[in-house]
Write an enzyme that holds these catalytic residues in place. Sequence first.
Site, PDB file in Angstrom:
ATOM      1  N   ALA A  57       3.196  -0.037   6.581  1.00 27.25           N
ATOM      2  CA  ALA A  57       1.211   0.188   5.817  1.00 27.25           C
ATOM      3  C   ALA A  57       0.526  -0.503   4.922  1.00 27.25           C
ATOM      4  O   ALA A  57      -0.402  -0.894   4.717  1.00 27.25           O
ATOM      5  CB  ALA A  57       0.648   2.024   6.505  1.00 27.25           C
ATOM      6  N   THR A 103      12.320 -13.917   8.193  1.00 22.94           N
ATOM      7  CA  THR A 103      12.742 -13.732   9.682  1.00 22.94           C
ATOM      8  C   THR A 103      12.248 -12.185  10.460  1.00 22.94           C
ATOM      9  O   THR A 103      12.617 -11.585   9.793  1.00 22.94           O
ATOM     10  CB  THR A 103      14.274 -13.377   9.666  1.00 22.94           C
ATOM     11  OG1 THR A 103      15.144 -14.617   9.323  1.00 22.94           O
ATOM     12  CG2 THR A 103      15.482 -13.476  11.624  1.00 22.94           C
ATOM     13  N   CYS A 129       2.580  12.206  -7.528  1.00 21.85           N
ATOM     14  CA  CYS A 129       3.292  12.154  -8.816  1.00 21.85           C
ATOM     15  C   CYS A 129       2.906  10.906  -9.385  1.00 21.85           C
ATOM     16  O   CYS A 129       3.773  10.033  -8.507  1.00 21.85           O
ATOM     17  CB  CYS A 129       5.174  12.492  -8.256  1.00 21.85           C
ATOM     18  SG  CYS A 129       5.086  14.367  -7.724  1.00 21.85           S
TER      19      CYS A 129
HETATM   20  N1  PLP Z   1      -2.249   4.684   4.422  1.00 18.01           N
HETATM   21  C1  PLP Z   1      -2.006   5.866   5.328  1.00 18.01           C
HETATM   22  C2  PLP Z   1      -3.014   6.741   5.044  1.00 18.01           C
HETATM   23  C3  PLP Z   1      -0.452   6.982   4.695  1.00 18.01           C
HETATM   24  O1  PLP Z   1      -0.557   8.127   4.836  1.00 18.01           O
HETATM   25  C4  PLP Z   1       0.028   5.945   4.726  1.00 18.01           C
HETATM   26  C5  PLP Z   1       1.643   7.152   4.469  1.00 18.01           C
HETATM   27  O2  PLP Z   1       2.096   7.739   3.480  1.00 18.01           O
HETATM   28  C6  PLP Z   1       0.084   4.689   4.242  1.00 18.01           C
HETATM   29  C7  PLP Z   1      -1.426   4.303   4.348  1.00 18.01           C
HETATM   30  C8  PLP Z   1       1.614   3.898   3.609  1.00 18.01           C
HETATM   31  O3  PLP Z   1       2.482   3.523   4.610  1.00 18.01           O
HETATM   32  P1  PLP Z   1       4.104   3.248   4.435  1.00 18.01           P
HETATM   33  O4  PLP Z   1       4.487   4.259   4.327  1.00 18.01           O
HETATM   34  O5  PLP Z   1       4.043   2.410   6.191  1.00 18.01           O
HETATM   35  O6  PLP Z   1       3.366   1.650   3.777  1.00 18.01           O
END
Ligand code: PLP
Length: 391
Positions: free
Chosen positions: A73, A242, A328
């Site tokens: 994400a 890839t 942190c």
């Molecule tokens: N967005 C939200 C709301 C999340 O809770 C997180 C991860 O804790 C992320 C984005 C980032 O996800 P990723 O660990 O896949 O980079």
Amino acid sequence: MYTPPYFDYNATTPCPQEVVEVMLPYFNEHFGNASSSHHPYGWLAKSTIEDATTAIAKTLGVATECLIYTSGATESINMILKGVARQQQAKGKHIITTKAEHKAVLDCCSFLAENGYEITYLDVDANGLISTKTLQKTLRPDTILVAILYANNETGNIQPLDKIAELTHANGSLLFADTTQALGKVVISSVLQLVDFACFSAHKVYGPKGIGLVYSKDNENAASLPSFIHGGGQQKQQRGGTLNTPLIVGFAKALTWVEHNLNNEIARLKILQQRLEEGLLAIDLATINSKTNPRLPNTVHVSFPYVDGATLLNALSGKIAVSNGSACNSAAVTPSHVLTAMGISSSLAFASLRLSMGRYTTPTDVENAIEIIKTAVSKQRENNILWERRK
Ligand code: PLP
């Protein structure tokens, strides 16, 4: 060895055996590169990825063309925010977001602000929700994007998107919702119809780490999102590199696994959530943060006045896996920006816990969690002179 009950499913989820098993052949037996178009090894990888993508798209209720694989994400958010900023710069350089976003959004916004974009951070109320009236006043002709966290990773509050989408689109702006935490916990297919972009991460839905997705509702938007990982021309030139067959296969399996019987699981988690909150509220002066309706059925966020957050976490570590929602930053420990945005004092924000449950959480785990936390809080208060003097 003692295995602490796991209450940190919002951080990451385990991979069930059936997910691990479907991935395994693609590490050795079927190791081909999906871009190798002249032999059966490549053909197999390509068709496997196509089948997995079809399964994911079907589960999400979207077309396969709307999906781009990423590493998770965080990368998806970078691709969407920086991509829209570049794509739309002739129209404007104003972006609206909220003070309670995930750091991936906030840090992208800081980067864009350093590069000439103007960011407006909307306040949230005590439940973590924005005011749509304020959003309406904040939208401008040069607003290119509204970025809103759909389900908050710390408190579990859900931002109603209907009105937000209506206002954003009436202004001619694009809407991105961070749906990372919502997937597999609530039904989100209707949300995907409201937004222009969303993002997902497999490791939040019982899949492997290192694979995620950008969702782009409108193919034209997706096609014109500028690539920021160049090379190889994969994924229609949008993200080079890839494709990772085992992780994609694992993501598809995990998503179908988690979406199967989702409504029953939501009902089961709601019962556990209610019991957990009831048990924790029995601790003197405890408060539950953000009880929006709807909200994530697996998340409980609780604060304990007259408790030192760091000492509480130390007392709990090894006994139960929870998170305190504080960020942190290398040397500095700061209170959760989400809680302070909701008007909670820094000291109370430190003395807060996030408990997030999932498929393997049992009623016994919940009872154990209540007892462990109750004992830790009372022990601390016994040594706190302010607790004695509070009356
Ligand atoms: N967005 C939200 C709301 C999340 O809770 C997180 C991860 O804790 C992320 C984005 C980032 O996800 P990723 O660990 O896949 O980079």
